[in-house]
Design an enzyme around this catalytic site. Structure first.
Site, PDB file in Angstrom:
ATOM      1  N   GLY A  29      20.887  42.609  49.123  1.00 59.82           N
ATOM      2  CA  GLY A  29      20.678  43.355  47.883  1.00 59.82           C
ATOM      3  C   GLY A  29      19.730  42.599  46.977  1.00 59.82           C
ATOM      4  O   GLY A  29      19.598  41.392  47.068  1.00 59.82           O
ATOM      5  N   ASP A 171      26.957  39.443  42.265  1.00 59.11           N
ATOM      6  CA  ASP A 171      28.423  39.332  42.260  1.00 59.11           C
ATOM      7  C   ASP A 171      28.929  37.909  42.042  1.00 59.11           C
ATOM      8  O   ASP A 171      30.115  37.708  41.818  1.00 59.11           O
ATOM      9  CB  ASP A 171      29.001  39.835  43.600  1.00 59.11           C
ATOM     10  CG  ASP A 171      28.810  41.334  43.768  1.00 59.11           C
ATOM     11  OD1 ASP A 171      28.621  42.011  42.739  1.00 59.11           O
ATOM     12  OD2 ASP A 171      28.849  41.818  44.901  1.00 59.11           O
ATOM     13  N   ARG A 306      22.113  46.071  38.383  1.00 62.97           N
ATOM     14  CA  ARG A 306      21.077  45.381  39.155  1.00 62.97           C
ATOM     15  C   ARG A 306      19.720  45.439  38.461  1.00 62.97           C
ATOM     16  O   ARG A 306      18.793  44.753  38.857  1.00 62.97           O
ATOM     17  CB  ARG A 306      20.910  46.045  40.527  1.00 62.97           C
ATOM     18  CG  ARG A 306      21.993  45.742  41.511  1.00 62.97           C
ATOM     19  CD  ARG A 306      21.505  46.214  42.876  1.00 62.97           C
ATOM     20  NE  ARG A 306      22.560  46.191  43.869  1.00 62.97           N
ATOM     21  CZ  ARG A 306      22.962  45.110  44.497  1.00 62.97           C
ATOM     22  NH1 ARG A 306      22.420  43.947  44.217  1.00 62.97           N
ATOM     23  NH2 ARG A 306      23.918  45.166  45.398  1.00 62.97           N
ATOM     24  N   ARG A 477      25.362  24.376   5.276  1.00 67.23           N
ATOM     25  CA  ARG A 477      24.892  23.082   5.787  1.00 67.23           C
ATOM     26  C   ARG A 477      25.469  21.909   4.989  1.00 67.23           C
ATOM     27  O   ARG A 477      25.273  20.761   5.356  1.00 67.23           O
ATOM     28  CB  ARG A 477      23.365  23.015   5.695  1.00 67.23           C
ATOM     29  CG  ARG A 477      22.653  23.982   6.644  1.00 67.23           C
ATOM     30  CD  ARG A 477      21.153  23.921   6.391  1.00 67.23           C
ATOM     31  NE  ARG A 477      20.421  24.791   7.301  1.00 67.23           N
ATOM     32  CZ  ARG A 477      19.983  24.427   8.509  1.00 67.23           C
ATOM     33  NH1 ARG A 477      20.239  23.213   8.954  1.00 67.23           N
ATOM     34  NH2 ARG A 477      19.317  25.269   9.266  1.00 67.23           N
TER      35      ARG A 477
END
Length: 789
Positions: A29, A171, A306, A477
């Protein structure tokens, strides 16, 4: 670089590829990032003077030969870095599974002198490559015996085939690597969908069942559940217990009763129950509708996962692996087994291919036989940590079952906002409550602390925080030094027994100031821990900071768009200024992810000669088919060579050859929704920090009071190479350049030559850390608690 390496460097100049031919193919794939890997293999191969060939359409192209196996040039892989899928194609190939097919493939490779193969694919593709390698000499002898194909001389000359694999699979189902190429990008697609669904679901009080890919592996489902705070997740490795239907419905109705307007359930496509029967998204939806009557929708993400452009993480991972794969091929001997280039922590390592394949198959075997705890363990430390963290954060025990410690723990954000801070606060609050502590939120950092902006925060208060950008608690900060007395008063008034600070360099300085004030104020003699969160990634003691990945993706996306605009206008160079203070992490890694021509950073001094050399380099580039340039500049890399100066210099020197544009990215790098990596990293590192606080509170509780005044009770939790490590902030002082607010040594400087090599500059690359073949380590259950992300 200014950082002195403590080992004798070994450079790759002596690894010449002259006379070698490397074939690169993608199989199985497709996965986002495969093109970045192909590009790195081609350019590194050409750089070391090897011939590099594309094998189009995977193993099918290798069997068919002809125009499917083509020698490529440097320009052949231009503009493919940001493209999803694979430009050289991938195909299932039945004929390669037969000996006749492999015989034909061997003939086609020998005809072109290819005896080095780089295969990017899943475990099936890599197993096929290994079999091919084992049969190679026999195949050549058979071709020679047939007489008409190759002669004995060719059999001797091409006697051995070297194979190096890279795992491209969304996967993340391959054992031996923390991340496979494509996984991070797939998580980006899933999280984009979840974030979009969350807004509509909250309007309508809906329950959404999301089905994600993962036929045999639940990684995508598990990490996306962790990253979006899903109510329930179904994965194949860890099926729910008997009676899960009642438990799930009880939990969903409980959440609804707590005024939670939205429920999300994530189902991996291969999810099963403890009897190995499938659990489908439709089954889950029907159950919720029948039992609870909730308005429920199913979304099956399918091949969306995908698609799209690869994330910055995948581009950098694939580029590193591609370069490492070429080095492995150059160093390979007939005795070297086929190896796979993997990621462990933030290090590229080489592992024997078949050991990884064997362990991957063991996972499936364990699942088939119902040994699910074993399956989780075989998946590795990273997977196990994800699962344990999800279990810890997703379900609140009834108050009666929670321990009561009578400890009060305060959480605050310090420094500039960074995406992922909210995920870290959520994890800290929920783990703290699970451990039995009372959790307090401090608004607006140390300044808010001094003004008494402190309130108790509950489990439900932090619901839905993981996907929020910036800092919900507010952050400043301001350092604590001028407020010490007032902060000590607030610590006493609210009986604060421990502090957790999530922030950047100011948070580190703040902890140093508080620990120095312990002699004067007993109130600060409590356990304190810092979790690094800053886009600049400039905190000593940690290779990664929460927020840096999101900023890197913003830079990469912007560079992609700028390059696209430049493709319409030929001969244009863009100069882009990134954030980071004096730390060049964003500029350097952004350049690697975006395929830039140069990156100017403070850590590597440059002068007018180098600027001139870059202009000449770009002038030469404009004569090729790639008529655009990209240059990144870290905001504080040089006080005189400003972005304007470089822009004007390039404009003047490039007259008649190219024109110039500049872009200052500014604060957009701090904004936006956190990336999946930052959500996941923030959640896990913060959960671990809170568990450390619990441990320290128990250790330092004496006679009804917490008293901690040792150095190891004020720590920073950071990712170092392959592990999460607690380090006393006092010890980190020697590693810090306080003037420029950066660590004296930075791991990513070793990757700097990669960017230069892939942009066609001559440079030296230290390969001391690579080259050794390691073995796939099985870890003990105890190890999962101590180490990896």
């Amino acid at each position: 670089p200014r950082s002195a390496m403590d080992h004798q460097p070994k450079f790759f100049e002596n690894l010449s590829g002259t006379g070698k031919a490397i074939g690169v193919l993608t199989s199985g794939g497709d996965a986002q990032g495969m093109n970045a890997a192909v590009r790195a293999v081609v350019r590194m191969g050409i750089y070391v003077k090897a011939k590099v060939y594309f094998v189009y359409e995977g193993y099918q192209g290798m069997v068919d030969g002809g125009d499917n196996i083509v020698e490529v040039s440097w320009e052949s892989v231009s503009s493919i870095l940001q493209v999803g899928g694979t430009v050289i194609g991938s195909a299932r190939c039945k004929s390669f599974r037969t000996r006749e097919g492999r015989l034909q493939a061997a003939y086609n490779l020998v005809q072109r002198g290819i005896t080095n193969l780089c295969v990017i694919g899943g475990d099936g593709s890599l197993t096929g490559a290994n079999l091919f390698r084992e049969e190679w000499s026999g195949l050549l002898e058979e071709l020679a015996q047939n007489g008409k194909f190759i002669d004995e001389e060719a059999v001797k000359k091409y006697a051995y085939l070297n194979i190096v694999g890279m795992v491209g699979s969304i996967d993340n189902d391959f054992c031996g690597t923390d991340m496979t190429i494509g996984t991070d990008s797939a998580l980006h697609r899933i999280i984009e969908v979840v974030d979009a669904i969350m807004t509509t679901a909250q309007s309508h009080q809906r329950t959404f069942v999301l089905e994600v890919m993962g036929r045999h592996c639940g990684y995508l489902a598990l990490v996306s559940a962790l990253a979006c705070g899903a109510d329930w997740v179904f994965i194949p490795e860890y099926p729910p217990e008997e009676g899960w239907e009642d438990s799930m419905c009880f939990k969903l109705s409980e959440n609804r009763a707590r005024k939670k307007r939205l429920n999300i359930i994530i189902v991996a496509e291969g999810a099963i129950d403890c009897h190995n029967k499938p659990i489908t998204s439709e089954k889950v939806k029907d159950l919720v509708v029948q039992r609870l009557g909730f308005d429920t929708r199913v979304t099956i993400l399918g091949h969306v996962q995908r698609g799209g452009t690869p994330s910055a993480f995948d581009r950098i991972l694939a580029s590193r692996m591609g370069v490492e794969a070429v080095l492995a091929l150059l160093e390979a001997t007939p005795a070297t087994p086929a190896c796979v280039v993997s990621l462990s922590g933030n290090q590229a390592v080489r592992l024997p291919l078949m050991e990884c394949v064997q362990m991957t198959q063991e996972v499936q075997k364990a699942m088939d036989e119902g040994r699910f705890l074993e399956a989780v363990r075989l998946r590795g430390r990273s997977f196990e940590n994800n699962l344990n963290t999800y279990k810890l954060l997703s379900h609140k025990k009834p108050d009666a079952e929670l321990p009561k410690t009578n400890f009060n723990v305060a959480v605050l954000n310090v420094g500039a906002p960074a995406a992922g801070m909210n995920a870290a606060v959520r994890a800290a609050v929920r783990v703290g409550i699970t451990e039995g502590h009372k959790m307090f939120a401090v608004i607006d950092g140390f300044e808010g602390f001094a003004r008494g902006k402190i309130k108790e925060i509950s489990w439900g208060d932090v619901g839905g925080w993981t996907g929020q950008g910036g800092s919900i608690l507010g952050t400043k900060r301001t350092l604590p030094a001028k407020y010490l007395e007032k902060i000590a008063d607030q610590m006493r008034t609210n009986n604060i027994n421990a502090l957790m600070v999530i922030g950047g360099f100011e948070a580190y300085l703040g902890l140093l100031e508080l620990s120095a004030a312990r002699e004067k104020y007993d109130e600060f003699c409590v356990p304190m821990v810092m979790v690094p969160a800053t886009v600049s990634n400039n905190v000593p003691g940690s290779d990664f900071s929460i927020g840096a990945d999101t900023a890197l993706n913003t830079i990469t996306d912007t560079c992609d768009r700028i390059k696209q605009s430049a493709s319409g206008t030929k001969r244009r160079v863009f100069i882009i200024e990134t954030m980071g203070g004096y730390c060049g992490y964003l500029a350097n890694m952004g350049a690697l992810a975006a395929g830039a021509d140069a990156a100017y950073i403070f850590e590597e001094q440059f002068d007018i000669r180098e600027l001139q050399a870059n202009v000449e380099h770009l002038t030469e580039k404009m004569k090729t088919s790639i008529q655009r340039g990209l240059v990144l500049r870290n905001e504080n890399c040089n006080e005189n060579y400003t972005t304007d100066f470089i822009y004007q210099l390039y404009s003047e020197e490039g007259k008649g050859v190219f024109d110039c544009r500049k872009n200052v990215l500014g604060h957009m790098q701090q904004g936006g929704a956190p990336s999946p990596f930052d959500r996941n990293f923030g959640t896990k590192i913060s959960a671990k920090a809170m568990q450390w606080i619990s441990k320290k509170l128990k250790e330092t509780y004496r006679k009804g009071k917490v008293f901690a005044n040792t150095e190891d009770s004020v720590c920073l939790l950071g990712m170092r190479r392959r592990n999460l490590v607690f380090q006393p902030v006092a010890e980190l002082k020697t590693e810090t350049d306080f003037v420029h607010r950066i660590p004296k040594e930075q791991w990513w400087l070793k990757l700097r030559p990669l960017m230069k090599i892939l942009a066609k500059y001559k440079t030296s690359y230290d390969v001391s850390d690579s080259g050794q073949l390691e073995h796939v380590a099985m870890h003990s259950p105890k190890e999962a608690e101590t180490g990896a992300i």
